[in-house]
Scaffold this active site. Sequence first.
Site, PDB file in Angstrom:
ATOM      1  N   LYS A 127      40.260  38.885  43.008  1.00  0.00           N
ATOM      2  CA  LYS A 127      41.606  38.569  42.358  1.00  0.00           C
ATOM      3  C   LYS A 127      42.523  38.785  43.371  1.00  0.00           C
ATOM      4  CE  LYS A 127      40.846  41.095  37.926  1.00  0.00           C
ATOM      5  NZ  LYS A 127      41.508  40.023  36.805  1.00  0.00           N
TER       6      LYS A 127
ATOM      7  N   ARG B   5      33.078  40.176  29.069  1.00  0.00           N
ATOM      8  CA  ARG B   5      32.337  39.516  28.268  1.00  0.00           C
ATOM      9  C   ARG B   5      30.759  39.542  28.597  1.00  0.00           C
ATOM     10  NH1 ARG B   5      35.492  34.118  28.825  1.00  0.00           N
ATOM     11  NH2 ARG B   5      37.164  35.802  29.300  1.00  0.00           N
TER      12      ARG B   5
HETATM   13  N1  BES Z   1      40.331  42.766  33.085  1.00  0.00           N
HETATM   14  C1  BES Z   1      40.562  41.332  33.372  1.00  0.00           C
HETATM   15  C2  BES Z   1      41.729  40.940  32.177  1.00  0.00           C
HETATM   16  C3  BES Z   1      43.123  41.462  32.492  1.00  0.00           C
HETATM   17  C4  BES Z   1      44.198  41.012  33.434  1.00  0.00           C
HETATM   18  C5  BES Z   1      43.314  42.774  31.879  1.00  0.00           C
HETATM   19  C6  BES Z   1      45.292  41.635  33.498  1.00  0.00           C
HETATM   20  C7  BES Z   1      44.598  43.349  32.087  1.00  0.00           C
HETATM   21  C8  BES Z   1      45.531  42.666  32.865  1.00  0.00           C
HETATM   22  C9  BES Z   1      39.528  40.482  33.018  1.00  0.00           C
HETATM   23  O1  BES Z   1      38.001  41.044  33.319  1.00  0.00           O
HETATM   24  C10 BES Z   1      39.599  39.370  33.711  1.00  0.00           C
HETATM   25  O2  BES Z   1      39.749  39.212  35.019  1.00  0.00           O
HETATM   26  N2  BES Z   1      39.775  38.051  32.832  1.00  0.00           N
HETATM   27  C11 BES Z   1      40.038  36.855  33.453  1.00  0.00           C
HETATM   28  C12 BES Z   1      38.949  35.724  32.912  1.00  0.00           C
HETATM   29  C13 BES Z   1      39.176  34.443  33.455  1.00  0.00           C
HETATM   30  C14 BES Z   1      38.234  34.520  34.874  1.00  0.00           C
HETATM   31  C15 BES Z   1      38.093  33.594  32.314  1.00  0.00           C
HETATM   32  C16 BES Z   1      41.579  36.567  33.431  1.00  0.00           C
HETATM   33  O3  BES Z   1      42.112  36.672  32.351  1.00  0.00           O
HETATM   34  O4  BES Z   1      41.907  35.932  34.253  1.00  0.00           O
HETATM   35 MN    MN Z   2      37.721  40.481  35.615  1.00  0.00          MN
END
Ligand code: BES
Ligand code: MN
Length: 506
Positions: free
Chosen positions: A280, A354
Amino acid sequence: MEIRITGQRLWTFRSPLLVLPAFQGTRRPEGDLKSLDDVSEGWISRVLASGDFRGKWGETLVQHTFGALPSKRVMFLGLGEIDKWSLDRWRGALARAAQAARRLGVRRFGVSLKASPPPSASLEELAGAAVEGMELGLYRFEGIRSEDPEKDPDPHEVTLLPGTQKGRTRIDLAVREARLVSETVRWVRDLVSEPANRMTPTLLAERAEEMARQWGIKHRVLDEDDIASLGMGGLLGVASGSKEPPRLIVLEHEADDPRAPKVALVGKGITFDSGGISLKPAQKMDQMKTDMAGGAAVLGVIQAAARLRLPVNLVGVVPATENLPSGKAYKPGDVLTTLSGRTIEVTNTDAEGRVILADALSYALRFEPDLLIDLATLTGACIVALGDRIAGMMGNASEVLEALRRAGESTGEMVWPLPLPEDYEEYIKSEVADMKNSGGRDAGTIQGGLFLQKFVGGKPWVHLDVAGPVWTEKDRPYAPKGATGFGVRLLVAFLKGFRGIGKGSV
Ligand code: BES
Ligand code: MN
Ligand code: ZN
């Protein structure tokens, strides 16, 4: 905070502060306010006529009574426009009153539940929501500091005034329940607020065990070896990048009647989500300590259910791990074999929730639940769609979706449905495995739902994407900036009415 109830009349009540809720535009006192006015020889009327109090939602005006009433001060508390009244606005107003009392330095105060009777709501509902508003509104995360900062001390006693002795006995149970549920929400907020170095999978599991022992809840924690020998390739894969070993936390609440329906609750427990190899951006990455908020809520629901002795059997399953990059981390392109036997191509290591939930759902199925509910901070896309107050809701059990929507209205923990169209499974089709964990940006939240659906064995199931509402950047009336504990009150309200699928009672 100690909560007392007295059947005493308002005008005989003696306290450093008496809170009188009133609607916007209240010019002349009526009902209990009128009696108070008579006893005080028009003191209430004079304050109202001064125009200093407008009654806007959450507004407070504190006045010394100088002997006009037995209480030393009165706080007029704005309930806003009468047409906009809701239990949740009442909950919020009471939070503001408690915060104002704390700022004043008042340690003891009374709250009239009958000063301005609302259009709809039972005395029990009013009392319960008042307690929640005050307990949750006064919450603050203590933090980790070498010296305690200067801060206003919390009030330690509040007395509710339902107006009559009969009212007193009527609200007794509602007040006890609301107190216990609020305590649980505060416990969940603490877990979520804790920084990730102090809330590793091991420490989260320890907190769960300690809590389970305290309330006599059946519990079991699977360690890395157990997880490996079971064949949970998803959880192991995500955990592989971290030095912290994963855990699978399992809690069981047993109803007094074993024939009661069984619900499995599964909560995402990523104690820190860096994204892994699909790293990230640095900005706000610290926020990702909250990626176990779904898991924490599940622990909270089981705790509350046990303490309330809810007549439903519950299994709570929380897969816990960090998601970090390293030389041992799982990589884009890797294929993982899950507990169900199905395989996942990892196209993005940041779609880790997931992957661990796949194993946790399969594990939960072993308990043969009548219904599965999962809570997960699964997608940023859900925040884009619904913002930071509303959870996305997907699933195959329409009556449960409807019951959860209603529970959301009464608790103020809102949920909103998203569809799970079969053709959208196209997004997560893989060339090399049974599915892939990410299929691009479009319909991101739905993709998450469709992915999880593959692991529920056709059972009644609801997925709540709680990425938005588990944390607030702004102070809200009864959710100060930070962790909200979202999901606990919602699910407790739902489970209270759940008699089983097809029983028409939810
Ligand atoms: N934990 C994150 C989602 C999230 C993002 C929660 C911001 C709270 C605030 C999750 O694991 C994630 O990173 N999801 C990705 C999915 C994508 C890679 C398909 C996302 O939301 O970008
Ligand atoms: Mn994630
Ligand atoms: Zn995550």
